[in-house]
Design a protein around this motif. Structure first.
Motif, PDB file in Angstrom:
ATOM      1  N   ALA A 232      24.234  27.246  40.772  1.00  0.00           N
ATOM      2  CA  ALA A 232      24.137  27.151  42.230  1.00  0.00           C
ATOM      3  C   ALA A 232      24.541  28.453  42.910  1.00  0.00           C
ATOM      4  N   ASP A 233      25.418  29.203  42.265  1.00  0.00           N
ATOM      5  CA  ASP A 233      25.840  30.494  42.819  1.00  0.00           C
ATOM      6  C   ASP A 233      24.792  31.583  42.616  1.00  0.00           C
ATOM      7  N   ALA A 234      23.912  31.394  41.637  1.00  0.00           N
ATOM      8  CA  ALA A 234      23.014  32.460  41.196  1.00  0.00           C
ATOM      9  C   ALA A 234      21.922  32.784  42.220  1.00  0.00           C
ATOM     10  N   PRO A 235      21.512  34.058  42.292  1.00  0.00           N
ATOM     11  CA  PRO A 235      20.346  34.398  43.113  1.00  0.00           C
ATOM     12  C   PRO A 235      19.100  33.713  42.554  1.00  0.00           C
ATOM     13  N   GLY A 236      18.085  33.581  43.392  1.00  0.00           N
ATOM     14  CA  GLY A 236      16.849  32.938  42.970  1.00  0.00           C
ATOM     15  C   GLY A 236      16.239  33.612  41.749  1.00  0.00           C
ATOM     16  N   GLY A 237      15.849  32.810  40.765  1.00  0.00           N
ATOM     17  CA  GLY A 237      15.202  33.340  39.577  1.00  0.00           C
ATOM     18  C   GLY A 237      16.150  33.808  38.486  1.00  0.00           C
ATOM     19  N   GLU A 238      17.456  33.701  38.694  1.00  0.00           N
ATOM     20  CA  GLU A 238      18.417  34.134  37.682  1.00  0.00           C
ATOM     21  C   GLU A 238      19.310  32.971  37.263  1.00  0.00           C
ATOM     22  N   ARG A 239      19.778  33.034  36.030  1.00  0.00           N
ATOM     23  CA  ARG A 239      20.758  32.072  35.539  1.00  0.00           C
ATOM     24  C   ARG A 239      21.972  32.842  35.040  1.00  0.00           C
ATOM     25  N   PRO A 240      23.164  32.368  35.375  1.00  0.00           N
ATOM     26  CA  PRO A 240      24.364  33.116  34.996  1.00  0.00           C
ATOM     27  C   PRO A 240      24.629  33.071  33.500  1.00  0.00           C
ATOM     28  N   PRO A 241      25.050  34.185  32.903  1.00  0.00           N
ATOM     29  CA  PRO A 241      25.482  34.176  31.500  1.00  0.00           C
ATOM     30  C   PRO A 241      26.742  33.319  31.344  1.00  0.00           C
ATOM     31  N   LYS A 242      27.084  33.024  30.100  1.00  0.00           N
ATOM     32  CA  LYS A 242      28.303  32.271  29.837  1.00  0.00           C
ATOM     33  C   LYS A 242      29.525  33.136  30.139  1.00  0.00           C
ATOM     34  N   ALA A 243      30.570  32.484  30.619  1.00  0.00           N
ATOM     35  CA  ALA A 243      31.825  33.199  30.883  1.00  0.00           C
ATOM     36  C   ALA A 243      32.356  33.768  29.575  1.00  0.00           C
ATOM     37  N   ARG A 244      33.058  34.887  29.683  1.00  0.00           N
ATOM     38  CA  ARG A 244      33.642  35.485  28.489  1.00  0.00           C
ATOM     39  C   ARG A 244      34.906  36.249  28.836  1.00  0.00           C
ATOM     40  N   THR A 245      35.676  36.569  27.823  1.00  0.00           N
ATOM     41  CA  THR A 245      36.877  37.358  28.005  1.00  0.00           C
ATOM     42  C   THR A 245      36.805  38.593  27.116  1.00  0.00           C
ATOM     43  N   GLU A 246      37.468  39.661  27.560  1.00  0.00           N
ATOM     44  CA  GLU A 246      37.505  40.912  26.809  1.00  0.00           C
ATOM     45  C   GLU A 246      38.908  41.500  26.936  1.00  0.00           C
ATOM     46  N   CYS A 247      39.315  42.237  25.909  1.00  0.00           N
ATOM     47  CA  CYS A 247      40.585  42.958  25.978  1.00  0.00           C
ATOM     48  C   CYS A 247      40.281  44.439  26.109  1.00  0.00           C
ATOM     49  N   ALA A 248      40.574  45.000  27.266  1.00  0.00           N
ATOM     50  CA  ALA A 248      40.333  46.420  27.508  1.00  0.00           C
ATOM     51  C   ALA A 248      41.585  47.206  27.149  1.00  0.00           C
ATOM     52  N   GLN A 249      41.436  48.190  26.263  1.00  0.00           N
ATOM     53  CA  GLN A 249      42.555  49.068  25.934  1.00  0.00           C
ATOM     54  C   GLN A 249      42.258  50.435  26.538  1.00  0.00           C
ATOM     55  N   VAL A 250      42.999  50.793  27.535  1.00  0.00           N
ATOM     56  CA  VAL A 250      42.690  51.970  28.345  1.00  0.00           C
ATOM     57  C   VAL A 250      43.929  52.827  28.522  1.00  0.00           C
ATOM     58  N   SER A 251      43.759  53.986  29.145  1.00  0.00           N
ATOM     59  CA  SER A 251      44.890  54.883  29.368  1.00  0.00           C
ATOM     60  C   SER A 251      45.919  54.226  30.286  1.00  0.00           C
ATOM     61  N   GLU A 252      47.147  54.700  30.213  1.00  0.00           N
ATOM     62  CA  GLU A 252      48.241  54.066  30.952  1.00  0.00           C
ATOM     63  C   GLU A 252      48.053  54.097  32.463  1.00  0.00           C
ATOM     64  N   ASP A 253      47.310  55.087  32.975  1.00  0.00           N
ATOM     65  CA  ASP A 253      47.118  55.192  34.418  1.00  0.00           C
ATOM     66  C   ASP A 253      45.771  54.625  34.880  1.00  0.00           C
ATOM     67  N   ALA A 254      45.068  53.923  34.006  1.00  0.00           N
ATOM     68  CA  ALA A 254      43.742  53.413  34.343  1.00  0.00           C
ATOM     69  C   ALA A 254      43.823  52.301  35.392  1.00  0.00           C
ATOM     70  N   SER A 255      42.808  52.236  36.220  1.00  0.00           N
ATOM     71  CA  SER A 255      42.706  51.176  37.227  1.00  0.00           C
ATOM     72  C   SER A 255      42.054  49.939  36.612  1.00  0.00           C
ATOM     73  N   ALA A 256      42.103  48.839  37.353  1.00  0.00           N
ATOM     74  CA  ALA A 256      41.427  47.627  36.904  1.00  0.00           C
ATOM     75  C   ALA A 256      39.921  47.858  36.810  1.00  0.00           C
ATOM     76  N   GLY A 257      39.386  48.695  37.713  1.00  0.00           N
ATOM     77  CA  GLY A 257      37.964  49.013  37.675  1.00  0.00           C
ATOM     78  C   GLY A 257      37.587  49.771  36.417  1.00  0.00           C
TER      79      GLY A 257
END
Length: 235
Positions: A108-133
């Motif tokens: 229901a949230d999806a734009p017309g013609g699209e279907r949302p992928p399945k939710a997933r989780t990931e572990c990001a290992q980044v530099s100590e000063d990295a932003s959430a982005g």
């Protein structure tokens, strides 16, 4: 005559109040919302992913949703558990681990013609000063931005569009249920949606409806001027 002026000022004040409340309630947007997984529960982020610099052990959530502000935005439906997401990723000196939850929303949230992928989780290992982005970019490419650096797509979803306005017949769903309708109106101004991963802070509780406040402020100023004029004539 004096009574007429007072009545007119009161009526105008009522109109201004109605306008201030109306757009935030009526106009909704389809966009990526950004969440903090503090203490294992989700809280709407108070700043955008470009400026937020989470510590090791934090969890950041991204939910594709339809809403007018933070109160209406759908939360990620996956638990904000760091151990479950990053438990198998060993710590490294000079790096931090950020749990990333990606909830692509409902059909229901999806734009017309699209279907949302399945939710997933990931572990990001980044530099100590990295932003959430930056943590998001490390695990969920391709990311898509508009010309004003507004985050529009994560992991290629959705394929097109950016914080588009949605009419009442095509509202999304926060609980996963379906609703009828598809399509969207023109996208709002660049500062109208939270969730900026690169550029801008996306701060505050305004969410996508924040772009409407400029117009409301203009009406409030005009209303105040009219009341002042009425008082001046009475004097």
């Amino acid at each position: 005559m004096r009574g007429t002026r007072i009545a007119g000022a009161v009526l105008l004040a009522g109109t201004v109040t109605g306008l201030a409340a109306g757009p935030a309630q009526a106009q909704e947007y389809r966009y990526w919302s950004f969440w903090d997984g503090k203490g294992g529960s989700w809280t709407y982020a108070t700043e955008g992913p470009a400026t937020q610099r989470p510590a090791d052990g934090a969890v950041a959530g991204f939910r594709f949703t339809v809403g007018a502000d933070s109160a209406a935005a759908g939360k990620p439906r996956t638990a904000a558990g760091f151990d479950a997401i990053c438990g198998d990723t060993p710590a490294k000196e000079g790096r931090k681990r950020i749990g990333i939850v990606l909830d692509f929303g409902t059909a229901a949230d999806a734009p017309g013609g699209e279907r949302p992928p399945k939710a997933r989780t990931e572990c990001a290992q980044v530099s100590e000063d990295a932003s959430a982005g930056e943590a998001l970019a490390a695990v969920a490419r391709p990311l898509r931005y508009d010309a004003n650096a507004l985050l529009c797509g994560i992991a290629g979803y959705p394929k097109a569009g950016c914080a588009e306005s949605v009419n009442g017949s095509e509202k999304g769903s926060k609980d996963g249920s379906e609703s009828k309708g598809s399509g969207a109106d023109a996208a709002p101004s660049a500062g109208a949606a939270e969730g900026r991963a690169e550029g801008g802070d996306g701060s505050g509780d305004g969410g996508p409806s924040a772009g409407l406040l400029g117009g409301v402020a203009t009406v409030v100023v005009l209303g105040a001027a009219a009341v002042w004029q009425a008082r001046r004539r009475r004097g």
